[in-house]
Motif scaffolding. Structure first.
Motif, PDB file in Angstrom:
ATOM      1  N   SER A 256       0.791  -1.231   0.000  1.00 32.94           N
ATOM      2  CA  SER A 256       0.000   0.000   0.000  1.00 32.94           C
ATOM      3  C   SER A 256       0.821   1.277   0.000  1.00 32.94           C
ATOM      4  N   GLY A 257       2.142   1.176   0.067  1.00 34.38           N
ATOM      5  CA  GLY A 257       2.968   2.386   0.040  1.00 34.38           C
ATOM      6  C   GLY A 257       3.719   2.670   1.316  1.00 34.38           C
ATOM      7  N   TYR A 258       3.376   2.010   2.417  1.00 35.89           N
ATOM      8  CA  TYR A 258       4.163   2.157   3.648  1.00 35.89           C
ATOM      9  C   TYR A 258       5.525   1.510   3.442  1.00 35.89           C
ATOM     10  N   SER A 259       6.550   2.027   4.098  1.00 32.54           N
ATOM     11  CA  SER A 259       7.909   1.518   3.914  1.00 32.54           C
ATOM     12  C   SER A 259       8.669   1.557   5.233  1.00 32.54           C
ATOM     13  N   LEU A 260       9.662   0.685   5.366  1.00 34.98           N
ATOM     14  CA  LEU A 260      10.489   0.653   6.565  1.00 34.98           C
ATOM     15  C   LEU A 260      11.329   1.916   6.662  1.00 34.98           C
ATOM     16  N   ALA A 261      11.387   2.492   7.856  1.00 40.48           N
ATOM     17  CA  ALA A 261      12.307   3.606   8.090  1.00 40.48           C
ATOM     18  C   ALA A 261      13.734   3.082   8.012  1.00 40.48           C
ATOM     19  N   PRO A 262      14.655   3.836   7.423  1.00 41.99           N
ATOM     20  CA  PRO A 262      16.029   3.333   7.279  1.00 41.99           C
ATOM     21  C   PRO A 262      16.724   3.042   8.602  1.00 41.99           C
ATOM     22  N   GLU A 263      16.420   3.822   9.647  1.00 43.46           N
ATOM     23  CA  GLU A 263      17.086   3.657  10.932  1.00 43.46           C
ATOM     24  C   GLU A 263      16.062   3.275  11.998  1.00 43.46           C
ATOM     25  N   TYR A 264      16.268   2.113  12.580  1.00 43.66           N
ATOM     26  CA  TYR A 264      15.323   1.559  13.554  1.00 43.66           C
ATOM     27  C   TYR A 264      15.049   2.524  14.701  1.00 43.66           C
ATOM     28  N   TYR A 342      21.678 -11.700  18.378  1.00 42.66           N
ATOM     29  CA  TYR A 342      21.358 -10.276  18.333  1.00 42.66           C
ATOM     30  C   TYR A 342      22.421  -9.406  19.000  1.00 42.66           C
ATOM     31  N   ASN A 343      23.609  -9.961  19.232  1.00 43.43           N
ATOM     32  CA  ASN A 343      24.671  -9.159  19.827  1.00 43.43           C
ATOM     33  C   ASN A 343      25.008  -7.957  18.950  1.00 43.43           C
ATOM     34  N   GLU A 344      25.117  -8.195  17.654  1.00 45.90           N
ATOM     35  CA  GLU A 344      25.335  -7.108  16.704  1.00 45.90           C
ATOM     36  C   GLU A 344      23.999  -6.795  16.043  1.00 45.90           C
ATOM     37  N   ASP A 345      23.264  -5.887  16.653  1.00 50.92           N
ATOM     38  CA  ASP A 345      21.912  -5.586  16.187  1.00 50.92           C
ATOM     39  C   ASP A 345      21.488  -4.291  16.856  1.00 50.92           C
ATOM     40  N   THR A 346      21.136  -3.286  16.090  1.00 50.50           N
ATOM     41  CA  THR A 346      20.788  -1.997  16.691  1.00 50.50           C
ATOM     42  C   THR A 346      19.501  -2.061  17.504  1.00 50.50           C
ATOM     43  N   ARG A 347      18.733  -3.113  17.345  1.00 50.37           N
ATOM     44  CA  ARG A 347      17.528  -3.280  18.159  1.00 50.37           C
ATOM     45  C   ARG A 347      17.871  -3.731  19.575  1.00 50.37           C
ATOM     46  N   ASN A 348      19.054  -4.265  19.763  1.00 45.14           N
ATOM     47  CA  ASN A 348      19.522  -4.664  21.086  1.00 45.14           C
ATOM     48  C   ASN A 348      20.078  -3.424  21.781  1.00 45.14           C
ATOM     49  N   THR A 349      19.264  -2.796  22.610  1.00 47.41           N
ATOM     50  CA  THR A 349      19.669  -1.550  23.269  1.00 47.41           C
ATOM     51  C   THR A 349      20.011  -1.760  24.738  1.00 47.41           C
ATOM     52  N   ILE A 350      20.256  -2.999  25.138  1.00 44.39           N
ATOM     53  CA  ILE A 350      20.659  -3.263  26.511  1.00 44.39           C
ATOM     54  C   ILE A 350      21.961  -2.517  26.812  1.00 44.39           C
ATOM     55  N   ILE A 351      21.990  -1.851  27.955  1.00 44.16           N
ATOM     56  CA  ILE A 351      23.198  -1.177  28.411  1.00 44.16           C
ATOM     57  C   ILE A 351      23.916  -2.108  29.380  1.00 44.16           C
TER      58      ILE A 351
END
Length: 517
Positions: A256-264, A342-351
């Motif tokens: 329908s035209g929606y698209s993923l944002a480039p940066e999570y 998910y160690n190398e994954d920008t969705r992993n935001t654990i500090i």
């Protein structure tokens, strides 16, 4: 009531709260748009006198905010979040899965959701054909009102969807029923499912095409998304599998035209109502530090994720100490993020800091890892308009979820293409800079459940997901403090539904209590 989109077209100045119910309000043609804004406003605002005010008697503003109630029930009752301040009414019981019918958070969500139904019903009464005829409304305004009515019906269907999911039943009332002391009949899950399905199917032709409506107003894609959601969970709601229908509506949204944002991470920042994030977020709950102030889910997440010992709130555009370490994640959540996939994954935001991964005492705020997913800073690093109540909108529905729903429906027998499902998951991993790709042989329900956690955590999906995957009740999967023990124990199947609040039962003798309460 005040609702703010990306323009000022939907502004409604606060005033006499009874004006919304007065036919004089509609003497100005612009009032029909403003009346619709009032229906939308209930998703974000709690009253007409600021963020500390609630128009539901006996409840504070935080407890009665729509998105926050949804977030509390979908997140604090699972492995994704632990609330540290257990003296806050009702939250200890959610942390530990020991809630009862007197829980104030449950009362707040039940009341706010049904308030949304009431607002939609009143708007529909004021815009019925005969009423518009009596006011001499015609021409382009009449055409606009037809769209507004479809949006109001969507909002009502959304509210009944949340009642169906959380409580399994609801007092059922429409614009055809009288206003006032009316004791509505009880609708069970199947009846609610059928109503939601028929309503959405009926209104889709009148909704704006995808991405053609103003930001934060429903379009066809929002209705398709809600239909896909009820079909994905249909086995839970009605015992009948509807995965092929789920997959079909996912395809419509994807095309329908929606698209993923480039940066999570930009999806969870103060300017997520603009730019590329706007093209992924299908339907948000709005927040603004000045004009749409609320103690909603993004204010909670951003202030709550600030560490008790890290005092890192300035990184997120709020006070350095935030809310004093209010939120942490469980050991099981951390292990999923840190298990190698998910160690190398920008969705992993654990500090990773000087903390233990496990939480032996909920009151020990220095135990358990914290995350940094949400922010009150913009994508360019600027601070939001205020430093506690945030500008960040809550993405209730977004395209990445649709990708994962397609993959799950495909695995569960809904048709579609396994190679396309793999492509969608790899698209999400590519965006997150995760170097690991999957193939068709890796496509399993366990992988989907993990991908949903990593992609969608703290977005009010987890309880529903765990129930659909049979990991919520029983002892197949235990997490920290599940069942009120540090290591987690099995909980009874009756916990798949929340109880009907005592106050609601007392007010309406047609309502019955859920099993186990």
């Amino acid at each position: 009531m005040l609702f703010i989109g990306c323009t000022s077209d939907l502004d409604v100045e606060p005033g006499d709260p009874n004006a919304f119910l007065d036919s004089d309000f509609y003497s100005d043609p612009s009032a029909y748009r403003e009346g619709l804004a009032g229906v939308y406003a209930n998703l974000s605002l709690t009253g007409t006198n600021g963020a500390d005010n609630s128009n539901i008697q006996g409840l504070d503003a935080g407890t009665s905010q729509y998105g926050r109630g949804l977030w509390n029930l979908q997140e604090l009752t699972t492995d994704e979040a632990i609330w540290s301040w257990e003296n806050d009414p009702g939250l200890r019981e959610l942390n530990r899965n020991t809630w009862a019918a007197d829980n104030v958070v449950l009362r707040g969500m039940f009341g706010r959701t049904m308030t949304s139904v009431a607002f939609a019903n009143e708007y529909l009464r004021q815009t019925e054909e005969s009423v518009l005829d009596s006011r001499g409304v015609d021409g382009s305004l009449r055409e606009d009102i037809q769209v507004y009515r479809a949006e109001a019906r969507f909002l009502r269907a959304l509210s009944y969807y949340h009642m169906m999911d959380l409580f399994g039943k609801a007092p059922f009332v429409t614009e055809a029923d009288p206003v006032g002391a009316y004791q509505a009949p009880e609708y069970d899950r199947t009846e609610l499912f059928n109503f939601i399905e028929s309503e959405l199917t009926a209104i889709i032709p009148d909704l704006k095409d995808p991405l053609q409506n103003e930001y934060a107003r429903a379009d066809k894609a929002a209705a398709w998304m809600l239909l896909a959601k009820i079909y994905l969970n249909a086995e839970v709601f009605t015992t009948e599998a509807r995965y092929s229908e789920c997959l079909s509506f996912c395809e419509q949204i994807i095309n329908s035209g929606y698209s993923l944002a480039p940066e999570y991470l930009n999806l969870f920042k103060a300017d997520n109502d603009q730019g590329a994030s706007r093209n992924e977020i299908i339907f948000p709950l709005v927040s603004d530090g000045i004009t749409t102030q609320n103690y909603g889910p993004t204010t909670v997440a951003i202030n709550g994720q600030v560490g008790s010992k890290e005092l890192n709130g300035e990184n997120f555009g709020v006070a350095a100490g935030g809310w004093g370490g209010a939120l942490r994640v469980t050991q099981q959540f951390s292990e999923t993020m840190l298990n190698g996939n998910y160690n190398e994954d920008t969705r992993n935001t654990i500090i990773l800091a000087d903390r233990t991964i496990n939480i032996t005492e909920v009151s020990q705020k220095d135990q358990g890892y914290i995350v940094s997913k949400w922010s009150n800073r913009t994508s360019t690093g600027e601070t939001g308009s205020a430093t506690e109540i945030v500008d960040t909108d809550f993405p209730l529905f977004r395209l990445a979820d649709v990708y994962l729903m397609y993959a799950e429906a495909q695995i569960r027998g809904g048709g579609g293409s396994a190679s396309l499902a793999v492509e969608y998951i790899n698209d999400l991993r590519t965006r997150a800079e995760n170097p690991q790709r999957i193939g068709v042989s890796d496509l399993t329900l366990d992988l989907i459940l993990n991908e949903r956690l990593v992609e969608l955590y703290w977005e009010a999906h987890r309880r529903q997901d765990l129930i659909r995957f049979n990991r919520y009740t029983g002892g197949v999967y235990n997490w920290s403090w599940k069942g009120n023990t540090p290591n987690g124990i099995a909980i009874d199947a009756t916990k798949k539904l929340f109880p009907i609040p005592e106050a609601s039962l007392a007010a309406n003798p047609n309502l019955t209590q859920n099993s186990g309460y």
